[in-house]
Design a protein around this motif. Structure first.
Motif, mmCIF file in Angstrom:
data_model
loop_
_atom_site.group_PDB
_atom_site.id
_atom_site.type_symbol
_atom_site.label_atom_id
_atom_site.label_comp_id
_atom_site.label_asym_id
_atom_site.label_seq_id
_atom_site.Cartn_x
_atom_site.Cartn_y
_atom_site.Cartn_z
ATOM 1 N N MET A 1 0.838 -1.181 0.000
ATOM 2 C CA MET A 1 0.000 0.000 0.000
ATOM 3 C C MET A 1 0.877 1.236 0.000
ATOM 4 O O MET A 1 0.776 2.060 -0.881
ATOM 5 N N SER A 2 1.724 1.398 0.967
ATOM 6 C CA SER A 2 2.590 2.568 1.046
ATOM 7 C C SER A 2 3.571 2.584 -0.113
ATOM 8 O O SER A 2 3.911 3.641 -0.623
ATOM 9 N N ALA A 3 4.013 1.406 -0.546
ATOM 10 C CA ALA A 3 4.959 1.342 -1.661
ATOM 11 C C ALA A 3 4.317 1.857 -2.945
ATOM 12 O O ALA A 3 4.961 2.546 -3.730
ATOM 13 N N ARG A 4 3.053 1.542 -3.165
ATOM 14 C CA ARG A 4 2.369 2.027 -4.370
ATOM 15 C C ARG A 4 2.203 3.535 -4.338
ATOM 16 O O ARG A 4 2.395 4.207 -5.342
ATOM 17 N N LEU A 5 1.847 4.071 -3.172
ATOM 18 C CA LEU A 5 1.701 5.513 -3.053
ATOM 19 C C LEU A 5 3.056 6.179 -3.254
ATOM 20 O O LEU A 5 3.162 7.173 -3.963
ATOM 21 N N THR A 6 4.108 5.614 -2.660
ATOM 22 C CA THR A 6 5.448 6.163 -2.818
ATOM 23 C C THR A 6 5.860 6.114 -4.279
ATOM 24 O O THR A 6 6.435 7.065 -4.799
ATOM 25 N N TYR A 7 5.557 5.022 -4.970
ATOM 26 C CA TYR A 7 5.872 4.914 -6.397
ATOM 27 C C TYR A 7 5.139 5.991 -7.187
ATOM 28 O O TYR A 7 5.715 6.645 -8.048
ATOM 29 N N VAL B 1 4.025 8.906 -6.146
ATOM 30 C CA VAL B 1 4.621 10.208 -5.860
ATOM 31 C C VAL B 1 5.978 10.324 -6.543
ATOM 32 O O VAL B 1 6.311 11.369 -7.103
ATOM 33 N N ALA B 2 6.767 9.254 -6.524
ATOM 34 C CA ALA B 2 8.081 9.285 -7.168
ATOM 35 C C ALA B 2 7.944 9.507 -8.672
ATOM 36 O O ALA B 2 8.735 10.242 -9.276
ATOM 37 N N LEU B 3 6.952 8.895 -9.283
ATOM 38 C CA LEU B 3 6.705 9.078 -10.711
ATOM 39 C C LEU B 3 6.398 10.542 -11.018
ATOM 40 O O LEU B 3 6.932 11.120 -11.966
ATOM 41 N N ILE B 4 5.566 11.139 -10.185
ATOM 42 C CA ILE B 4 5.239 12.557 -10.369
ATOM 43 C C ILE B 4 6.493 13.402 -10.202
ATOM 44 O O ILE B 4 6.761 14.295 -11.001
ATOM 45 N N GLY C 1 3.653 26.193 -9.559
ATOM 46 C CA GLY C 1 5.054 26.584 -9.504
ATOM 47 C C GLY C 1 5.867 25.925 -8.410
ATOM 48 O O GLY C 1 6.921 26.441 -8.031
ATOM 49 N N TYR C 2 5.414 24.809 -7.912
ATOM 50 C CA TYR C 2 6.204 24.105 -6.908
ATOM 51 C C TYR C 2 7.455 23.538 -7.565
ATOM 52 O O TYR C 2 7.381 22.914 -8.613
ATOM 53 N N GLY C 3 8.594 23.730 -6.934
ATOM 54 C CA GLY C 3 9.854 23.215 -7.457
ATOM 55 C C GLY C 3 10.193 21.863 -6.870
ATOM 56 O O GLY C 3 9.471 21.304 -6.046
ATOM 57 N N SER C 4 11.324 21.329 -7.286
ATOM 58 C CA SER C 4 11.728 19.988 -6.865
ATOM 59 C C SER C 4 11.925 19.889 -5.358
ATOM 60 O O SER C 4 11.620 18.852 -4.765
ATOM 61 N N ALA C 5 12.409 20.953 -4.712
ATOM 62 C CA ALA C 5 12.583 20.914 -3.262
ATOM 63 C C ALA C 5 11.240 20.734 -2.557
ATOM 64 O O ALA C 5 11.164 20.068 -1.523
ATOM 65 N N GLN C 6 10.183 21.318 -3.116
ATOM 66 C CA GLN C 6 8.842 21.160 -2.548
ATOM 67 C C GLN C 6 8.303 19.753 -2.827
ATOM 68 O O GLN C 6 7.712 19.124 -1.960
ATOM 69 N N ILE C 7 8.494 19.290 -4.037
ATOM 70 C CA ILE C 7 7.946 17.993 -4.442
ATOM 71 C C ILE C 7 8.506 16.867 -3.577
ATOM 72 O O ILE C 7 7.788 15.931 -3.212
ATOM 73 N N ILE C 8 9.747 16.967 -3.202
ATOM 74 C CA ILE C 8 10.376 15.951 -2.360
ATOM 75 C C ILE C 8 9.659 15.828 -1.022
ATOM 76 O O ILE C 8 9.602 14.747 -0.436
ATOM 77 N N LEU C 9 9.057 16.904 -0.557
ATOM 78 C CA LEU C 9 8.329 16.879 0.714
ATOM 79 C C LEU C 9 7.149 15.911 0.693
ATOM 80 O O LEU C 9 6.692 15.461 1.747
ATOM 81 N N LEU C 10 6.652 15.582 -0.499
ATOM 82 C CA LEU C 10 5.525 14.653 -0.605
ATOM 83 C C LEU C 10 5.897 13.241 -0.170
ATOM 84 O O LEU C 10 5.009 12.418 0.064
ATOM 85 N N ARG C 11 7.182 12.955 -0.046
ATOM 86 C CA ARG C 11 7.634 11.626 0.375
ATOM 87 C C ARG C 11 7.939 11.548 1.860
ATOM 88 O O ARG C 11 8.284 10.488 2.368
#
Length: 133
Positions: free
Chosen positions: A1-7, A9-12, A77-87
């Motif tokens: 379950m968590s692995a699929r969500l992490t995948y 988010v990682a894809l995004i 306009g979220y940058g990569s530093a912000q996107i990483i926070l989703l993990r």
């Protein structure tokens, strides 16, 4: 379950990291209600797919959710530093709690697989009826 969500988010994140960096927004991506809603819906979908034998992934719907989230992140306009926070593990735990709260508010015990699957099956049937109307 968590692995699929992490995948998911990682894809995004990989998709967005391939594009030029955009200006940072003032608020954190983890405080964005649109992002939270998309992530919570994705988490519920992932739970239904992984816990219910009768519910299969709908690739078109997953692609649509991903495309909507990527477009929103791009527009905002979220940058990569912000996107990483989703993990972040604490953020993912907050999303899991929000998913449980949403299910409970709909009268579904999130710890009862039978009730969860019945809810998912009913939601799918409702959406199919609306699509065919």
């Amino acid at each position: 379950m968590s692995a699929r969500l992490t995948y998911h988010v990682a894809l995004i994140a990989m998709t967005l990291l391939a594009t030029p960096a955009l200006a940072q927004t003032q608020k954190l991506i983890t405080e964005d209600t649109v992002i939270k809603e998309i992530m919570v819906q994705s988490l519920i979908s992932t739970r239904l797919i992984s816990e219910c034998d009768t519910i299969a992934p709908r690739k078109a719907q997953l692609k649509k959710q991903t495309a909507e989230m990527v477009a929103y992140i791009d527009e905002t306009g979220y940058g990569s530093a912000q996107i990483i926070l989703l993990r972040d593990e604490s953020y993912l735990a907050q999303l899991a709690q929000a998913a449980d709260d949403m299910l409970s508010a709909r009268g579904v015990d999130p710890n009862n697989t039978k009730a969860l699957c019945a809810f998912g099956t009913a939601e799918i049937a409702t959406r199919q009826r609306l699509a065919n109307s």
